[in-house]
Design a protein around this motif. Sequence first.
Motif, PDB file in Angstrom:
ATOM      1  N   GLY A 220       0.798  -1.214   0.000  1.00  0.00           N
ATOM      2  CA  GLY A 220       0.000   0.000   0.000  1.00  0.00           C
ATOM      3  C   GLY A 220       0.832   1.266   0.000  1.00  0.00           C
ATOM      4  O   GLY A 220       2.014   1.274   0.377  1.00  0.00           O
ATOM      5  N   PHE A 221       0.192   2.353  -0.419  1.00  0.00           N
ATOM      6  CA  PHE A 221       0.832   3.670  -0.435  1.00  0.00           C
ATOM      7  C   PHE A 221       1.055   4.129   1.000  1.00  0.00           C
ATOM      8  O   PHE A 221       0.186   3.955   1.852  1.00  0.00           O
ATOM      9  CB  PHE A 221      -0.065   4.668  -1.183  1.00  0.00           C
ATOM     10  N   ALA A 222       2.182   4.731   1.270  1.00  0.00           N
ATOM     11  CA  ALA A 222       2.518   5.081   2.649  1.00  0.00           C
ATOM     12  C   ALA A 222       1.927   6.413   3.086  1.00  0.00           C
ATOM     13  O   ALA A 222       1.273   6.506   4.129  1.00  0.00           O
ATOM     14  CB  ALA A 222       4.038   5.106   2.829  1.00  0.00           C
ATOM     15  N   GLU A 223       2.154   7.474   2.301  1.00  0.00           N
ATOM     16  CA  GLU A 223       1.805   8.818   2.730  1.00  0.00           C
ATOM     17  C   GLU A 223       0.319   9.104   2.565  1.00  0.00           C
ATOM     18  O   GLU A 223      -0.362   8.483   1.756  1.00  0.00           O
ATOM     19  CB  GLU A 223       2.616   9.857   1.944  1.00  0.00           C
ATOM     20  N   PRO A 224      -0.202  10.072   3.311  1.00  0.00           N
ATOM     21  CA  PRO A 224      -1.604  10.480   3.135  1.00  0.00           C
ATOM     22  C   PRO A 224      -1.795  11.164   1.790  1.00  0.00           C
ATOM     23  O   PRO A 224      -1.052  12.072   1.432  1.00  0.00           O
ATOM     24  CB  PRO A 224      -1.837  11.449   4.297  1.00  0.00           C
ATOM     25  N   ILE A 225      -2.797  10.714   1.035  1.00  0.00           N
ATOM     26  CA  ILE A 225      -3.051  11.273  -0.298  1.00  0.00           C
ATOM     27  C   ILE A 225      -4.522  11.637  -0.476  1.00  0.00           C
ATOM     28  O   ILE A 225      -4.943  11.995  -1.573  1.00  0.00           O
ATOM     29  CB  ILE A 225      -2.623  10.298  -1.411  1.00  0.00           C
ATOM     30  N   THR A 226      -5.284  11.560   0.594  1.00  0.00           N
ATOM     31  CA  THR A 226      -6.721  11.821   0.510  1.00  0.00           C
ATOM     32  C   THR A 226      -7.131  12.854   1.558  1.00  0.00           C
ATOM     33  O   THR A 226      -6.356  13.201   2.446  1.00  0.00           O
ATOM     34  CB  THR A 226      -7.524  10.525   0.731  1.00  0.00           C
ATOM     35  N   THR A 227      -8.372  13.317   1.463  1.00  0.00           N
ATOM     36  CA  THR A 227      -8.875  14.311   2.410  1.00  0.00           C
ATOM     37  C   THR A 227      -8.706  13.821   3.840  1.00  0.00           C
ATOM     38  O   THR A 227      -8.213  14.551   4.705  1.00  0.00           O
ATOM     39  CB  THR A 227     -10.361  14.592   2.135  1.00  0.00           C
ATOM     40  N   ALA A 228      -9.121  12.594   4.086  1.00  0.00           N
ATOM     41  CA  ALA A 228      -8.938  11.960   5.390  1.00  0.00           C
ATOM     42  C   ALA A 228      -8.191  10.655   5.186  1.00  0.00           C
ATOM     43  O   ALA A 228      -8.556   9.861   4.321  1.00  0.00           O
ATOM     44  CB  ALA A 228     -10.281  11.713   6.074  1.00  0.00           C
ATOM     45  N   SER A 229      -7.137  10.446   5.964  1.00  0.00           N
ATOM     46  CA  SER A 229      -6.307   9.244   5.818  1.00  0.00           C
ATOM     47  C   SER A 229      -6.247   8.524   7.159  1.00  0.00           C
ATOM     48  O   SER A 229      -5.786   9.092   8.160  1.00  0.00           O
ATOM     49  CB  SER A 229      -4.902   9.619   5.358  1.00  0.00           C
ATOM     50  N   PHE A 230      -6.722   7.281   7.184  1.00  0.00           N
ATOM     51  CA  PHE A 230      -6.783   6.493   8.413  1.00  0.00           C
ATOM     52  C   PHE A 230      -5.678   5.435   8.409  1.00  0.00           C
ATOM     53  O   PHE A 230      -5.476   4.744   7.405  1.00  0.00           O
ATOM     54  CB  PHE A 230      -8.144   5.829   8.550  1.00  0.00           C
ATOM     55  N   TYR A 231      -5.009   5.304   9.554  1.00  0.00           N
ATOM     56  CA  TYR A 231      -3.917   4.348   9.713  1.00  0.00           C
ATOM     57  C   TYR A 231      -4.222   3.409  10.878  1.00  0.00           C
ATOM     58  O   TYR A 231      -3.746   3.612  11.998  1.00  0.00           O
ATOM     59  CB  TYR A 231      -2.595   5.085   9.949  1.00  0.00           C
TER      60      TYR A 231
END
Length: 316
Positions: A220-231
């Motif tokens: 999966g992509f590591a960095e936040p790329i969306t309005t809200a990014s859940f980890y």
Amino acid sequence: MKTFTIFCLVLSSIGVLSSPFDGNSSQWTLDQQNVEIDQQFNPLTDIVYHLFTRQNPTESQRITTNTIFASNWNSANDVRFLIHGHNSDVNSLFSTLIRNQLLANADHNVVVVDWSVGSNTRLYSTARNRVGTAGVAVANFIDDLSRVGVLDLSRTHIIGHNLGAHVAGNAGKNVMRGRIQAIFGLDPAGGSFSSSDTDRLAFTDAVYTEAIHTNAGGNGFAEPITTASFYPNWGASQPGCGVDVSGNCAHERSILLYAESISSNRFVARKCSGYQQITGRNCPGIGSGVMGGDVSKALNGVFYLATNSVSPFAQN
């Protein structure tokens, strides 16, 4: 790979984007839009759109803009597009589980986008390089459904897993008749995508975009790329996956988490000050937000939450 471009006038002439409900077929194509076709994958003819409703929850109806009025499509209902990833199809875990949960939760028009002719290749890089053209074709289809009056963009969501999350992003970028209301990327594919790539899922691809990162930095992509990014569980690995060398267990966990969230608002996450608190595994919390669900939201930022190792995954 040798490619050639088929312009919209040609698309209209072969009937892919034409409609019997308008005498001027050229109005049924996107102005100034073209789709590149390679010799092994023609997204305009190879992508199959499978409609599932509460009238046909397990047996799909293949739909086109020319057959939509003869199907179980109900224009009064919301629309959910599901787009699978690499080496997947309409019968995958993602497609069937999310479809079933959506229909159990609400009376939707659920469209499973089967682009397996393009995605199921020996070389991952080949499938990766097709996400852009696949997304443009999906955007064309969505625009045509909007033109015939059966789809309201403000009531339309796209959910994509793996490469399908980036196909969803490209669909959102290329829709011409407005903006998709929400896009949910389930562990958007990483590796061959970078922050500078323009053919990946991005913040602006819909009114609201959300990513659930469960194998960040792996599949999966590591960095936040969306309005809200859940980890969930800091995003890189997931409890219950054991020695997950390939990362496949963690990568698929995003599917299970989102599926559970459709009928649950219990995935309450802490808002972090930024991505650095995810990598540092220290997020005291400056607010909260609920992950997933079958609704568009007004959230923004980076979020952390812990989950259980088995279903039910929500701890709250």
